[in-house]
Scaffold this motif. Structure first.
Motif, PDB file in Angstrom:
ATOM      1  N   TYR A  66       0.839   6.714   1.987  1.00 31.63           N
ATOM      2  CA  TYR A  66       0.152   6.051   0.878  1.00 31.63           C
ATOM      3  C   TYR A  66       0.413   4.551   0.794  1.00 31.63           C
ATOM      4  O   TYR A  66      -0.156   3.871  -0.064  1.00 31.63           O
ATOM      5  CB  TYR A  66       0.573   6.682  -0.452  1.00 31.63           C
ATOM      6  CG  TYR A  66      -0.056   8.031  -0.715  1.00 31.63           C
ATOM      7  CD1 TYR A  66      -1.403   8.138  -1.052  1.00 31.63           C
ATOM      8  CD2 TYR A  66       0.690   9.198  -0.637  1.00 31.63           C
ATOM      9  CE1 TYR A  66      -1.983   9.367  -1.304  1.00 31.63           C
ATOM     10  CE2 TYR A  66       0.117  10.433  -0.888  1.00 31.63           C
ATOM     11  CZ  TYR A  66      -1.217  10.517  -1.218  1.00 31.63           C
ATOM     12  OH  TYR A  66      -1.791  11.741  -1.464  1.00 31.63           O
ATOM     13  N   GLY A  67       1.290   3.990   1.631  1.00 28.43           N
ATOM     14  CA  GLY A  67       1.651   2.588   1.526  1.00 28.43           C
ATOM     15  C   GLY A  67       0.472   1.639   1.652  1.00 28.43           C
ATOM     16  O   GLY A  67       0.436   0.578   1.029  1.00 28.43           O
ATOM     17  N   PRO A  80      -3.024   1.457  -2.496  1.00 31.97           N
ATOM     18  CA  PRO A  80      -3.570   0.179  -2.989  1.00 31.97           C
ATOM     19  C   PRO A  80      -5.046  -0.006  -2.635  1.00 31.97           C
ATOM     20  O   PRO A  80      -5.822  -0.501  -3.468  1.00 31.97           O
ATOM     21  CB  PRO A  80      -2.693  -0.865  -2.282  1.00 31.97           C
ATOM     22  CG  PRO A  80      -1.418  -0.161  -2.008  1.00 31.97           C
ATOM     23  CD  PRO A  80      -1.805   1.252  -1.706  1.00 31.97           C
ATOM     24  N   LEU A  81      -5.438   0.399  -1.436  1.00 30.45           N
ATOM     25  CA  LEU A  81      -6.849   0.274  -1.054  1.00 30.45           C
ATOM     26  C   LEU A  81      -7.738   1.138  -1.937  1.00 30.45           C
ATOM     27  O   LEU A  81      -8.814   0.704  -2.373  1.00 30.45           O
ATOM     28  CB  LEU A  81      -7.033   0.668   0.415  1.00 30.45           C
ATOM     29  CG  LEU A  81      -6.950  -0.439   1.454  1.00 30.45           C
ATOM     30  CD1 LEU A  81      -7.092   0.144   2.845  1.00 30.45           C
ATOM     31  CD2 LEU A  81      -8.008  -1.507   1.199  1.00 30.45           C
ATOM     32  N   THR A  82      -7.301   2.351  -2.226  1.00 27.05           N
ATOM     33  CA  THR A  82      -8.098   3.250  -3.060  1.00 27.05           C
ATOM     34  C   THR A  82      -8.297   2.670  -4.458  1.00 27.05           C
ATOM     35  O   THR A  82      -9.410   2.664  -4.994  1.00 27.05           O
ATOM     36  CB  THR A  82      -7.416   4.631  -3.156  1.00 27.05           C
ATOM     37  OG1 THR A  82      -7.270   5.173  -1.843  1.00 27.05           O
ATOM     38  CG2 THR A  82      -8.249   5.585  -3.993  1.00 27.05           C
ATOM     39  N   GLY A 121      13.320  -1.505  -5.048  1.00 25.36           N
ATOM     40  CA  GLY A 121      13.115  -2.842  -4.510  1.00 25.36           C
ATOM     41  C   GLY A 121      12.510  -2.812  -3.118  1.00 25.36           C
ATOM     42  O   GLY A 121      11.581  -3.579  -2.813  1.00 25.36           O
ATOM     43  N   ALA A 122      13.024  -1.914  -2.273  1.00 26.92           N
ATOM     44  CA  ALA A 122      12.468  -1.799  -0.924  1.00 26.92           C
ATOM     45  C   ALA A 122      11.020  -1.314  -0.965  1.00 26.92           C
ATOM     46  O   ALA A 122      10.180  -1.757  -0.174  1.00 26.92           O
ATOM     47  CB  ALA A 122      13.322  -0.839  -0.093  1.00 26.92           C
ATOM     48  N   THR A 123      10.708  -0.420  -1.896  1.00 32.04           N
ATOM     49  CA  THR A 123       9.344   0.091  -2.021  1.00 32.04           C
ATOM     50  C   THR A 123       8.383  -1.003  -2.470  1.00 32.04           C
ATOM     51  O   THR A 123       7.245  -1.078  -1.993  1.00 32.04           O
ATOM     52  CB  THR A 123       9.316   1.267  -3.017  1.00 32.04           C
ATOM     53  OG1 THR A 123      10.189   2.297  -2.553  1.00 32.04           O
ATOM     54  CG2 THR A 123       7.911   1.829  -3.156  1.00 32.04           C
ATOM     55  N   VAL A 142       3.846  -5.924   1.336  1.00 35.02           N
ATOM     56  CA  VAL A 142       3.587  -6.313   2.720  1.00 35.02           C
ATOM     57  C   VAL A 142       2.456  -5.480   3.316  1.00 35.02           C
ATOM     58  O   VAL A 142       1.459  -6.032   3.823  1.00 35.02           O
ATOM     59  CB  VAL A 142       4.858  -6.180   3.574  1.00 35.02           C
ATOM     60  CG1 VAL A 142       4.541  -6.418   5.052  1.00 35.02           C
ATOM     61  CG2 VAL A 142       5.918  -7.167   3.108  1.00 35.02           C
ATOM     62  N   MET A 143       2.573  -4.164   3.256  1.00 37.76           N
ATOM     63  CA  MET A 143       1.585  -3.291   3.904  1.00 37.76           C
ATOM     64  C   MET A 143       0.297  -3.210   3.084  1.00 37.76           C
ATOM     65  O   MET A 143      -0.807  -3.461   3.594  1.00 37.76           O
ATOM     66  CB  MET A 143       2.175  -1.903   4.102  1.00 37.76           C
ATOM     67  CG  MET A 143       3.517  -1.890   4.812  1.00 37.76           C
ATOM     68  SD  MET A 143       3.487  -2.606   6.477  1.00 37.76           S
ATOM     69  CE  MET A 143       2.664  -1.283   7.374  1.00 37.76           C
TER      70      MET A 143
END
Length: 564
Positions: free
Chosen positions: A122-123, A127-129, A373-375, A381-382
């Motif tokens: 889902y990364g 967001p695209l959806t 934070g990493a997520t 980024v992705m």
């Protein structure tokens, strides 16, 4: 609830939890038989299974969507309260114990078990959806700048603080019960403050553990199914293997065989090494996309989207189907909360297993903030790169999404330099996440069904892993992604109640721990002492003033007499 006396933690030492143990035959037999029965029903009675699951899902979403929303909020608030209260100083083990794993290995294993496959799946896709079809409650125009901001905000909402709070509550309750109180590494051990030690060992405790096993099997099967879908898509794009159900089943079988090898190597080798490898590969892919993608745009999205997420967290966290699109919530927010709840026994138990020696404050802050934070960075980024490529017309990612969410990651990587190489690395990542997820979940189920042993029998761990892979395969065949999501939500419903009771049991036990320092009762006594001292000072000062007035009056009378 039972009012039996509860064993209290001792300030200097804790009884050792069981390291090995024989399987609980009743729990193993009932659990495996029930899972096999559901798998056979889905396989042999596909139409009736689909009808029953669809009807049940509609009923759950219509009547209990609010419960998922409220429960998720409770877990997040409770984690923050416990972390920054006097309970934060309690150590998960003896008072002088040290962490079993270093910080890097601890974070790597926690992250790999928690949501590695989901982030790969889902990364880019989520967001695209949301960018192409924003959430109805947001009121923003599709494919606009506001839609891009909203897409990242909702991605953070679904993947950062709230899910890790769900994991954190279960992990804390179990780590406290296992390492502080010396009980078995199973969910029922955390309910001793409510039902008593005898009932935790009886059928009541087994019922709790059985619910945890069910939630773990179907929650993990969803993740394994997502991983199989994405590996199949990656093989299609990199080496030309066509996507089919046969391909997906072969992938599940091959990766399950790899998981068996990892399971026999143990926690300190297989899972630890693969989890560390995952972190290295994820960092490499993310740095590559950051450097060769829209770097400045990504840097802009991080503060802007994080600020928007924090600003809108309360409205998003309290939104139910009462005034907005109920169908959208069921497909996204409610599904996610159910997914995290169904994963909670597995991830919570696993995080507890690797957190011996840490303080509660260190545990909760680490669990909440480090993966979150990493997520955030991963999605910016992705997902941010995908949004920029789509909005500027540099890539047709919307067209790739027609083949499924699993295609979005590879379509984005293909639009950057050496897309074939990075797509292959991403596919390897999904495979290793598949293996570590299956390995970790099987270890947890083996522990749950062997009286909480920290090192359950290897054959039991492998048996649960193979059964879990079979559930993923059958659900993929009969209904694909929709079937996986439906099973997750249905299994998570009864577990919401279990989780809320777990919060009660945890607070009840923490209040009795001497290492937490003086509680409310002691604080009230201290306040009373302060008040008494203040009142005494006031009374003494009044007496001194009265004495001075009397002396002055006496002196005045003497002076008057002398003058006369």
């Amino acid at each position: 609830m039972s009012m039996e006396p509860v064993d209290r933690p001792q300030s200097g030492s804790a009884p050792a939890p069981p390291v090995t143990g024989s399987p609980d035959r009743v729990l193993v037999s009932v659990g495996m038989a029930a899972v096999v029965a559901v798998v056979l029903w889905a396989w042999l009675g596909e139409e009736s299974f689909d009808s029953a699951s669809s009807t049940s899902l509609a009923w759950v979403l219509s009547n209990f969507g609010w419960l998922f929303v409220v429960a998720a909020d409770v877990f997040l608030v409770l984690c923050l309260v416990i972390a920054f209260s006097r309970f934060g100083r309690i150590r998960l083990g003896e008072d002088d114990s040290e962490p079993e794993f270093g910080n890097l290995a601890w974070v790597a294993m926690m992250f790999s078990a928690g949501m590695g496959i989901g982030l790969m799946f889902y990364g880019v896709g989520e967001p695209l959806t949301h960018y192409l079809a924003p959430p109805p409650a947001s009121g923003v125009r599709p494919e606009s700048g506001a839609a891009a901001r909203t897409a990242l905000e909702y991605s953070f909402f679904h993947w950062t603080l709230t899910p890790w709070a769900i994991y954190g509550i279960v992990g804390l309750a179990l780590a406290y019960a296992v390492f502080r109180k010396g009980r078995g590494n199973r969910l029922s051990a955390a309910f001793v403050p409510l039902i008593g030690a005898r009932r935790a060992e009886s059928w009541q405790g087994r019922a709790i553990d059985l619910l945890a096993v069910f939630a773990t099997v179907f929650g993990t099967a969803t993740s394994l199914g997502l991983g199989a879908l994405q590996v199949a898509e990656g093989l299609d794009l990199t080496v030309g293997v066509s996507v089919s159900q046969a391909t997906e089943l072969i992938i599940i079988a091959a990766l399950s065989a790899a998981f068996v090898l990892s399971a026999f190597s143990g926690l300190h080798r297989g899972i630890k090494w693969l989890s560390t490898l995952n972190i290295v590969l994820v960092a490499a892919v993310m740095v590559f996309v950051f450097l060769f993608g829209p770097t400045v745009y990504v840097l802009d999205t991080i503060p802007a989207s994080v600020g928007g997420y924090l600003q809108n967290l309360l409205p998003m966290a309290t939104r139910t189907g009462a005034f907005s699109d109920h169908a959208w919530l069921g497909a996204w927010t409610i599904f996610y909360w159910a997914w995290w709840l169904s994963w909670a026994p597995f991830v919570g138990t696993f995080i507890a297993r690797i957190s011996h020696g840490r303080t509660i404050r260190e545990f909760l802050v680490g669990v909440l903030l480090v993966p979150s934070g990493a997520t955030v960075v991963w999605f910016c980024v992705m997902g941010g790169t995908a949004l920029r490529l789509e909005s500027t017309g540099q890539a047709d990612l919307a067209g790739a999404m027609e083949d499924g969410v699993e295609a979005s990651l590879f379509a984005m990587l293909d639009a950057l330099p050496i897309g074939t190489v990075t797509s292959f690395i991403a596919m390897i990542l999904v495979m290793t996440y598949f293996i570590t997820s299956a390995d970790s979940a099987s270890l947890v189920m083996g522990s749950l069904t062997s009286r909480g042993a920290l090192h359950p029998p290897s054959w039991l761990v492998v048996a649960w892993g193979v059964l879990m892979a079979a559930v993923a395969a059958v659900l993929l065949v009969v209904g694909g992604l929709d079937s996986l999501q439906t099973a997750t939500i249905l299994v998570a419903l009864p577990f919401v109640v279990v989780m809320l009771l777990l919060c009660w049991a945890l607070l009840r036990e923490l209040r009795q721990d001497p290492a937490a320092g003086p509680g409310r009762h002691h604080a009230l006594h201290g306040l009373q002492d302060v008040v008494r001292t203040m009142v005494g000072d006031v009374v003494a000062e009044r007496d001194r003033a009265r004495h001075h007035r009397l002396r002055r009056a006496a002196k005045a009378r003497r002076d008057s007499d002398d003058g006369a």
